[in-house]
Write a protein that holds these residues in place. Structure first.
Motif, PDB file in Angstrom:
ATOM      1  N   GLU A 137     -22.743   5.878   4.371  1.00 23.55           N
ATOM      2  CA  GLU A 137     -21.900   4.746   4.011  1.00 23.55           C
ATOM      3  C   GLU A 137     -20.977   5.097   2.848  1.00 23.55           C
ATOM      4  O   GLU A 137     -21.306   5.913   1.992  1.00 23.55           O
ATOM      5  CB  GLU A 137     -22.762   3.547   3.620  1.00 23.55           C
ATOM      6  CG  GLU A 137     -23.415   2.850   4.801  1.00 23.55           C
ATOM      7  CD  GLU A 137     -24.122   1.587   4.369  1.00 23.55           C
ATOM      8  OE1 GLU A 137     -23.661   0.946   3.397  1.00 23.55           O
ATOM      9  OE2 GLU A 137     -25.131   1.251   4.980  1.00 23.55           O
ATOM     10  N   VAL A 138     -19.829   4.446   2.845  1.00 17.89           N
ATOM     11  CA  VAL A 138     -18.856   4.656   1.775  1.00 17.89           C
ATOM     12  C   VAL A 138     -19.226   3.796   0.571  1.00 17.89           C
ATOM     13  O   VAL A 138     -19.539   2.613   0.708  1.00 17.89           O
ATOM     14  CB  VAL A 138     -17.438   4.305   2.267  1.00 17.89           C
ATOM     15  CG1 VAL A 138     -16.450   4.327   1.107  1.00 17.89           C
ATOM     16  CG2 VAL A 138     -17.011   5.265   3.362  1.00 17.89           C
ATOM     17  N   VAL A 139     -19.198   4.400  -0.605  1.00 19.45           N
ATOM     18  CA  VAL A 139     -19.361   3.648  -1.844  1.00 19.45           C
ATOM     19  C   VAL A 139     -17.989   3.105  -2.211  1.00 19.45           C
ATOM     20  O   VAL A 139     -17.049   3.875  -2.443  1.00 19.45           O
ATOM     21  CB  VAL A 139     -19.904   4.546  -2.979  1.00 19.45           C
ATOM     22  CG1 VAL A 139     -19.963   3.754  -4.285  1.00 19.45           C
ATOM     23  CG2 VAL A 139     -21.280   5.090  -2.622  1.00 19.45           C
ATOM     24  N   TYR A 140     -17.878   1.799  -2.278  1.00 14.04           N
ATOM     25  CA  TYR A 140     -16.575   1.182  -2.508  1.00 14.04           C
ATOM     26  C   TYR A 140     -16.362   0.944  -3.995  1.00 14.04           C
ATOM     27  O   TYR A 140     -16.994   0.068  -4.607  1.00 14.04           O
ATOM     28  CB  TYR A 140     -16.455  -0.139  -1.747  1.00 14.04           C
ATOM     29  CG  TYR A 140     -15.047  -0.688  -1.763  1.00 14.04           C
ATOM     30  CD1 TYR A 140     -14.069  -0.170  -0.912  1.00 14.04           C
ATOM     31  CD2 TYR A 140     -14.677  -1.691  -2.659  1.00 14.04           C
ATOM     32  CE1 TYR A 140     -12.762  -0.641  -0.940  1.00 14.04           C
ATOM     33  CE2 TYR A 140     -13.378  -2.164  -2.691  1.00 14.04           C
ATOM     34  CZ  TYR A 140     -12.428  -1.639  -1.834  1.00 14.04           C
ATOM     35  OH  TYR A 140     -11.138  -2.110  -1.875  1.00 14.04           O
ATOM     36  N   LEU A 141     -15.453   1.717  -4.586  1.00 13.48           N
ATOM     37  CA  LEU A 141     -15.105   1.576  -5.999  1.00 13.48           C
ATOM     38  C   LEU A 141     -13.593   1.454  -6.146  1.00 13.48           C
ATOM     39  O   LEU A 141     -12.957   2.175  -6.920  1.00 13.48           O
ATOM     40  CB  LEU A 141     -15.637   2.771  -6.806  1.00 13.48           C
ATOM     41  CG  LEU A 141     -17.156   2.925  -6.881  1.00 13.48           C
ATOM     42  CD1 LEU A 141     -17.529   4.098  -7.776  1.00 13.48           C
ATOM     43  CD2 LEU A 141     -17.823   1.646  -7.377  1.00 13.48           C
ATOM     44  N   ASP A 142     -13.024   0.520  -5.399  1.00 15.42           N
ATOM     45  CA  ASP A 142     -11.579   0.278  -5.445  1.00 15.42           C
ATOM     46  C   ASP A 142     -11.291  -1.219  -5.527  1.00 15.42           C
ATOM     47  O   ASP A 142     -10.382  -1.736  -4.880  1.00 15.42           O
ATOM     48  CB  ASP A 142     -10.912   0.895  -4.214  1.00 15.42           C
ATOM     49  CG  ASP A 142      -9.443   1.228  -4.451  1.00 15.42           C
ATOM     50  OD1 ASP A 142      -9.017   1.276  -5.622  1.00 15.42           O
ATOM     51  OD2 ASP A 142      -8.719   1.446  -3.466  1.00 15.42           O
TER      52      ASP A 142
ATOM     53  N   ALA B 275     -11.823  15.336  -1.422  1.00 14.47           N
ATOM     54  CA  ALA B 275     -13.089  16.070  -1.502  1.00 14.47           C
ATOM     55  C   ALA B 275     -14.305  15.152  -1.592  1.00 14.47           C
ATOM     56  O   ALA B 275     -15.437  15.638  -1.528  1.00 14.47           O
ATOM     57  CB  ALA B 275     -13.061  17.014  -2.705  1.00 14.47           C
ATOM     58  N   MET B 276     -14.095  13.864  -1.737  1.00 14.15           N
ATOM     59  CA  MET B 276     -15.228  12.920  -1.798  1.00 14.15           C
ATOM     60  C   MET B 276     -14.972  11.758  -0.832  1.00 14.15           C
ATOM     61  O   MET B 276     -14.750  10.623  -1.253  1.00 14.15           O
ATOM     62  CB  MET B 276     -15.459  12.424  -3.226  1.00 14.15           C
ATOM     63  CG  MET B 276     -14.238  11.870  -3.932  1.00 14.15           C
ATOM     64  SD  MET B 276     -14.673  11.292  -5.596  1.00 14.15           S
ATOM     65  CE  MET B 276     -13.343  10.100  -5.876  1.00 14.15           C
ATOM     66  N   PRO B 277     -15.019  12.036   0.468  1.00 17.04           N
ATOM     67  CA  PRO B 277     -14.665  11.041   1.481  1.00 17.04           C
ATOM     68  C   PRO B 277     -15.590   9.828   1.526  1.00 17.04           C
ATOM     69  O   PRO B 277     -15.220   8.799   2.089  1.00 17.04           O
ATOM     70  CB  PRO B 277     -14.740  11.827   2.789  1.00 17.04           C
ATOM     71  CG  PRO B 277     -15.672  12.963   2.507  1.00 17.04           C
ATOM     72  CD  PRO B 277     -15.409  13.323   1.077  1.00 17.04           C
ATOM     73  N   HIS B 278     -16.772   9.931   0.931  1.00 15.58           N
ATOM     74  CA  HIS B 278     -17.705   8.813   0.969  1.00 15.58           C
ATOM     75  C   HIS B 278     -17.620   7.928  -0.265  1.00 15.58           C
ATOM     76  O   HIS B 278     -18.497   7.088  -0.482  1.00 15.58           O
ATOM     77  CB  HIS B 278     -19.136   9.321   1.168  1.00 15.58           C
ATOM     78  CG  HIS B 278     -19.345   9.993   2.489  1.00 15.58           C
ATOM     79  ND1 HIS B 278     -19.142   9.339   3.695  1.00 15.58           N
ATOM     80  CD2 HIS B 278     -19.715  11.246   2.810  1.00 15.58           C
ATOM     81  CE1 HIS B 278     -19.385  10.165   4.692  1.00 15.58           C
ATOM     82  NE2 HIS B 278     -19.730  11.331   4.183  1.00 15.58           N
ATOM     83  N   VAL B 279     -16.559   8.120  -1.077  1.00 15.96           N
ATOM     84  CA  VAL B 279     -16.285   7.240  -2.203  1.00 15.96           C
ATOM     85  C   VAL B 279     -14.857   6.719  -2.060  1.00 15.96           C
ATOM     86  O   VAL B 279     -13.911   7.509  -1.987  1.00 15.96           O
ATOM     87  CB  VAL B 279     -16.441   7.956  -3.562  1.00 15.96           C
ATOM     88  CG1 VAL B 279     -16.051   7.024  -4.706  1.00 15.96           C
ATOM     89  CG2 VAL B 279     -17.871   8.438  -3.754  1.00 15.96           C
ATOM     90  N   ALA B 280     -14.708   5.420  -2.013  1.00 16.18           N
ATOM     91  CA  ALA B 280     -13.383   4.814  -1.937  1.00 16.18           C
ATOM     92  C   ALA B 280     -12.901   4.533  -3.354  1.00 16.18           C
ATOM     93  O   ALA B 280     -13.447   3.678  -4.054  1.00 16.18           O
ATOM     94  CB  ALA B 280     -13.428   3.515  -1.130  1.00 16.18           C
ATOM     95  N   ALA B 281     -11.918   5.294  -3.794  1.00 19.27           N
ATOM     96  CA  ALA B 281     -11.349   5.141  -5.128  1.00 19.27           C
ATOM     97  C   ALA B 281      -9.841   5.273  -5.014  1.00 19.27           C
ATOM     98  O   ALA B 281      -9.283   5.257  -3.915  1.00 19.27           O
ATOM     99  CB  ALA B 281     -11.935   6.178  -6.087  1.00 19.27           C
ATOM    100  N   SER B 282      -9.159   5.416  -6.144  1.00 17.16           N
ATOM    101  CA  SER B 282      -7.701   5.454  -6.127  1.00 17.16           C
ATOM    102  C   SER B 282      -7.199   6.431  -7.176  1.00 17.16           C
ATOM    103  O   SER B 282      -7.906   6.744  -8.143  1.00 17.16           O
ATOM    104  CB  SER B 282      -7.146   4.051  -6.406  1.00 17.16           C
ATOM    105  OG  SER B 282      -5.755   4.071  -6.585  1.00 17.16           O
ATOM    106  N   ASP B 283      -5.972   6.909  -6.982  1.00 17.92           N
ATOM    107  CA  ASP B 283      -5.343   7.735  -8.009  1.00 17.92           C
ATOM    108  C   ASP B 283      -4.353   6.917  -8.830  1.00 17.92           C
ATOM    109  O   ASP B 283      -3.468   7.447  -9.480  1.00 17.92           O
ATOM    110  CB  ASP B 283      -4.651   8.956  -7.404  1.00 17.92           C
ATOM    111  CG  ASP B 283      -3.586   8.597  -6.387  1.00 17.92           C
ATOM    112  OD1 ASP B 283      -3.449   7.403  -6.067  1.00 17.92           O
ATOM    113  OD2 ASP B 283      -2.899   9.518  -5.905  1.00 17.92           O
ATOM    114  N   GLY B 284      -4.499   5.604  -8.824  1.00 14.70           N
ATOM    115  CA  GLY B 284      -3.624   4.719  -9.602  1.00 14.70           C
ATOM    116  C   GLY B 284      -3.513   3.380  -8.920  1.00 14.70           C
ATOM    117  O   GLY B 284      -4.439   2.919  -8.263  1.00 14.70           O
TER     118      GLY B 284
END
Length: 388
Positions: free
Chosen positions: A6-11, A314-323
Motif C-alpha cells: 500500500e502507498v503511504v499517503y503524505l501529500d 525511487a520511493m513509489p510507495h510514498v505519495a509526496a511532492s517536490d513542492g
C-alpha cells in the motif's frame, strides 16, 4: 492493518483524503435532485442543505453564515478577493512566498500598471519583515494586503495580528489565503480581524472543487463578481450552486472542528518523529523554516545535490511532492524556496511531506525508511554516473 504494497499517503497539502463524514454527506446529496434556487420543495430542500453547510463552515471559523460566499475553491476565492479589492483603487501588497493563486492573480490585475503591486520579501526562514510592511503602508495608498496564514510548501505560520493592525491603521483591507490552515488549527474570526479569507474543502477532508470566501460584514468592499449571469451568493458569484460539494464541505468542516486540537497535537508529534528519523539517518539534509512556528503536519526537507524528482521516483510507495501541486511539471524551481534565499540546486533537491488526520505511526516509520532508501539510491546512482 496496512499491507506492504500500500502507498503511504503524505501529500495532504495537495489534497486530503475525504473524511468519511464528508463522503457520506456528499454522496447523499448527489442522490437527490433540486436546484437550490428553485421554489418547489425539491429546490427548497437543496437550499436547506446549503444553508446547513454554510452554518457548519461558519461554526468552524466563528463567523456569521451570511459572511460566506461559496466558490469552486480557494483559487477562485483568492481571485475574487483581489479583484474586488483592487477595484477600490490603490496598491496591492502581498509576499514573495504566496501561492500562485494570489501572486499570479495580483500580477494579472496589475499587468498594465506593474508598480501597483508590492511584493514583500522574506528572510531565510520565510518570515516577513514587519517593519518594511509598515513603512510601505505609510508611503503608499494600499488597497489590500494579502498574506497567507500558513505556507503551502514549508508550513511556516504567519502571525497576522500585527499585519492587520498596521494595514487597518493605514486604511487598507486585509485578505488571507487560509487554504492550508483552515480545518488544521483553530481559527476564530471574531479575534482575527481580517476582512477576507479564502479556503478550500479538499485540504481538510472535503470534496475537491468547492471552497469559500469569507467577506466580513461592514468591510468597505462593494462586490465585484468575476462570473456574471445571475444573482447567486448575494451577487458575488453567478452560477448554480454545487449542492453536493457544498454539503461535503460543511460536513468536513464539522468533522474537523470536533477533533481539531487533538488532531493538531497528534499530527505534530508524528511530523516531529518523521523529521527526527530523516535528520538522524540522512547526512546533510535540513528542514526549511524549522526555526519558526509551522503547521503541525508539514515538513519541507532539502537533500543537497539529490534531485527531488529522482527521490520521488525511487520511493513509489510514498505519495509526496517536490513542492506545490499546483506547479507540478513546471520547469522552474520553487519560488518559495528561492525567496527564502535557497539556491536553485537546493530548491530542486527539496521534497514536501505533509501529514493529516488519517496518518499513523506506521505510516511515518515506513515513509522514513522509504525516503532514506530513496535518497541513498539516488546518491549511489549519481556517484556511479560521475565516476571516472
Amino acid at each position: 492493518m496496512r499491507t506492504e504494497g500500500e502507498v503511504v499517503y503524505l501529500d495532504y497539502n495537495a489534497t486530503a483524503p475525504m473524511r468519511p463524514e464528508a463522503l457520506e454527506a456528499t454522496v447523499s446529496a448527489m442522490q437527490t435532485v433540486g436546484n437550490a434556487s428553485s421554489m418547489h420543495h425539491l429546490g427548497r430542500d437543496a437550499a436547506t442543505r446549503v444553508d446547513h453547510a454554510r452554518r457548519q463552515v461558519a461554526d468552524l471559523l466563528n463567523c456569521s453564515p451570511g459572511e460566506l460566499i461559496f466558490t469552486s475553491g480557494a483559487t477562485e476565492a483568492n481571485n475574487l478577493a483581489l479583484h474586488a479589492a483592487y477595484a477600490r483603487g490603490g496598491y496591492l501588497m502581498t509576499s514573495a512566498v504566496e501561492h500562485p493563486a494570489v501572486l499570479e492573480a495580483a500580477r494579472s490585475l496589475t499587468a498594465e500598471q506593474p508598480d501597483a503591486l508590492v511584493v514583500l520579501p522574506v528572510d531565510s526562514d520565510g518570515a516577513l519583515d514587519l517593519e518594511l510592511l509598515s513603512f510601505t503602508l505609510a508611503e503608499r495608498d494600499v488597497a489590500l494586503v494579502s498574506i497567507m496564514l500558513a505556507n503551502n510548501e514549508t508550513g511556516v505560520l504567519v502571525d497576522l495580528r500585527p499585519v492587520v493592525e498596521a494595514a487597518h491603521a493605514a486604511g487598507a483591507l486585509v485578505h488571507t489565503d487560509a487554504t492550508q490552515y483552515v480545518g488544521r488549527l483553530p481559527l476564530d474570526l471574531s479575534e482575527l480581524d481580517v476582512d477576507l479569507l479564502s479556503l478550500s474543502a479538499h485540504k481538510f477532508g472535503g470534496p475537491q472543487g468547492v471552497g469559500a470566501l469569507f467577506v466580513r460584514r461592514g468591510a468597505a468592499l462593494p462586490y465585484r463578481p468575476i462570473l456574471v449571469g445571475g444573482g447567486h451568493e448575494r451577487g458575488w458569484r453567478a452560477g448554480t450552486l454545487n449542492v453536493a460539494g457544498i454539503v461535503g464541505l460543511g460536513a468536513a468542516a464539522e468533522a474537523a472542528g470536533k477533533r481539531l486540537e487533538h488532531e493538531a497535537v497528534r499530527i505534530g508529534e508524528l511530523r516531529d518523529r518523521l523529521e527526527g528519523l530523516l535528520l538522524a539517518k540522512v547526512d546533510d539534509c535540513h528542514i526549511n523554516g524549522r526555526r519558526l512556528a509551522r503547521l503541525p503536519g508539514v515538513t519541507s526537507v532539502t537533500f543537497p545535490g539529490v534531485p527531488a524528482d529522482a527521490v520521488l521516483v525511487a520511493m513509489p510507495h510514498v505519495a509526496a511532492s517536490d513542492g506545490s501541486a499546483c506547479s507540478s511539471g513546471a520547469p522552474s524551481p520553487s519560488h518559495v524556496l528561492l525567496a527564502m534565499g535557497r539556491s536553485r540546486e537546493d530548491a530542486d533537491s527539496t521534497i514536501r511531506l505533509s501529514l493529516g488526520y488519517a496518518t499513523t505511526e506506521q505510516d511515518i516509520e515506513r515513509a522514513a525508511e522509504a525516503v532514506v532508501a530513496g535518497v541513498q539510491h539516488v546518491r549511489t546512482v549519481l556517484a556511479a554516473t560521475h565516476a571516472p
